[in-house]
Write an enzyme that holds these catalytic residues in place. Structure first.
Site, PDB file in Angstrom:
ATOM      1  N   GLU A  79       5.391  21.782  12.700  1.00  0.00           N
ATOM      2  CA  GLU A  79       5.298  21.888  14.085  1.00  0.00           C
ATOM      3  C   GLU A  79       6.368  23.000  14.952  1.00  0.00           C
ATOM      4  O   GLU A  79       6.980  22.405  15.631  1.00  0.00           O
ATOM      5  CB  GLU A  79       5.502  20.458  14.697  1.00  0.00           C
ATOM      6  CG  GLU A  79       4.219  19.834  14.274  1.00  0.00           C
ATOM      7  CD  GLU A  79       4.410  18.207  14.755  1.00  0.00           C
ATOM      8  OE1 GLU A  79       5.228  17.924  15.489  1.00  0.00           O
ATOM      9  OE2 GLU A  79       3.519  17.255  14.422  1.00  0.00           O
ATOM     10  N   GLU A 122      -4.126  16.137   8.462  1.00  0.00           N
ATOM     11  CA  GLU A 122      -3.791  14.756   9.203  1.00  0.00           C
ATOM     12  C   GLU A 122      -4.770  14.357   9.961  1.00  0.00           C
ATOM     13  O   GLU A 122      -4.905  14.047  11.184  1.00  0.00           O
ATOM     14  CB  GLU A 122      -2.564  14.967  10.076  1.00  0.00           C
ATOM     15  CG  GLU A 122      -1.331  15.208   9.325  1.00  0.00           C
ATOM     16  CD  GLU A 122      -0.018  15.376  10.055  1.00  0.00           C
ATOM     17  OE1 GLU A 122       0.090  14.923  11.269  1.00  0.00           O
ATOM     18  OE2 GLU A 122       0.974  16.290   9.888  1.00  0.00           O
TER      19      GLU A 122
END
EC number: 3.2.1.8
Length: 396
Positions: free
Chosen positions: A195, A301
């Site tokens: 991220e 994910e």
């Protein structure tokens, strides 16, 4: 359904009847989806077989890509372990391998939870993803405190800022070295950085970035390669990679790093998605964009919320969820896996961010936006481990 990318699951079903519980489970496992294609309330809640009674997802996709699940150490026992062994051939730690879990204080290591996951994967011949070496969240504050006990980001003196930068990179390198050397024989793919792209554009203004610029990304990959060897597969992982602007920012960063010789093997697409978002076209474009750089793609994910964003109007109990909504979720899972199969040459792994609907971080989001009450149901197995319409769509 495009039959070109689908195959019958009769053989897998036969195997599942042998290993999933014996003759008593035959009727349940043969029940399958209703002929109407839509589940009624009782049919949805009670008449479907349990996850361990049906054909294996990992066997279904064994010629295309791995099928994984995120786990906590306590889930490696009982029914959940049975489901993991039956349906998944890859694992990732949901939290146990993040920096704050492994090294909460400098030089003090906590390996218990991570080791348990590693041992389970090893025992059952599963692939193992590592999540994550570097992240702006769930990282202990000591990383960013200078030798005088002050926050590095508050320093204004240029010489001290440079010293802090080197200290932070040294701490990061030591963390990566220690972790990679311990697990390099078991981990098959590493989320090196997580991220790093900001939703508003450009690089995330994390403490890592404020102190080191982009050097922390470069050094993290170089350190992982140094201690993991050439066989280590190194990934940069992010969410909302389907959003064109964020996809482009990530692409430009990765392209620049590759041109500098930074060892990146692939991109992890978190894929926290919703029934109505993103489009299949944007999802395809994201995979294809990074494939054009010669990189692998992994879905890291995956979960599919029943709601839009924010998740207002969440249902307060599982029984309140309409059958039609679960059918819409099934339709979207069908489209998604159809795309994954079409692009299977460029996608090596698809990992769900959980096992079943009784454990999902999305419940917390539902409660957050609904006065403390709310649930979500993002997976293909329900809160009682029964199969949902989505399972039947992706197993066919």
């Amino acid at each position: 359904m495009i039959t070109l990318f689908r195959k019958p699951f009769v053989a897998g079903l036969a195997i599942s009847l042998l290993v999933g519980g014996g003759i008593g489970n035959v009727a349940a496992a043969q029940g399958g989806p209703p002929k109407s294609g839509v589940f009624g309330e009782n049919e949805k809640r009670n008449d479907q077989p349990f996850a361990w009674q049906v054909a294996s997802l990992s066997e279904r996709y064994q010629e295309q890509f791995d099928i994984g699940a995120a786990v906590e150490p306590y889930q490696l026992e009982g029914r959940q372990a049975q489901i993991l062994k039956h349906h998944y051939n890859s694992l990732v730690a949901e939290n146990a391998m993040k920096p704050e879990s492994l090294q909460p204080r400098e030089g003090e290591w906590n390996w218990e939870g991570a080791d348990k996951i590693v041992e389970f994967a090893r025992k059952h011949n599963m692939e193992l993803r590592f999540h994550t070496l570097v992240w702006h969240s769930q990282v202990p504050e000591w990383f960013f405190i200078d030798e005088d006990g002050n926050r590095m980001v508050d320093e204004t003196d240029p010489d001290k800022r440079e010293a802090n930068k080197q200290l932070l990179l040294e701490r990061m390198e030591n963390h990566i070295k220690t972790v990679v050397e311990r697990y390099k024989d078991d981990v098959t793919s590493w989320d090196v950085v997580n991220e790093v792209i900001d939703d508003g554009g450009g690089l995330r203004e994390s403490e890592w970035y404020q102190i080191t610029g982009t050097d922390y990304i470069k050094v993290a990959f170089e350190t992982a390669r140094k201690y993991g060897g050439e066989e280590a597969k190194l990934y940069i992982n992010d969410y909302n990679t389907e959003v064109p602007s964020k996809r482009d920012d990530l692409y430009n960063l990765v392209k620049d790093l590759l041109e500098q010789g930074v060892p990146i093997d692939g991109v992890g697409h978190q894929s926290h998605i919703q029934i109505g978002w993103p489009s299949i076209e944007d999802t395809r474009a994201s995979f294809e964009k990074f494939t054009s750089l010669g990189l692998d793609n992994q879905v890291t994910e995956l979960d599919m919320s029943l709601y839009g964003w924010p998740p207002t109007g969440a249902y307060t109990s599982y029984d309140d969820i309409p059958a039609e909504l679960l059918q819409a979720q099934a339709d979207r899972y069908d489209q998604l896996f159809e795309l994954y199969e079409e692009l299977a040459a460029d996608i090596s792994s698809v990992t769900f961010w959980g096992i079943a609907d009784n454990h999902t971080w999305l419940d917390g989001r539902a409660r957050e936006y609904n006065n403390g009450v709310g649930i979500d149901a993002p997976f293909v197995f329900d809160h009682n481990y029964r199969v949902k319409p989505a399972y039947w769509r992706i197993i066919d």
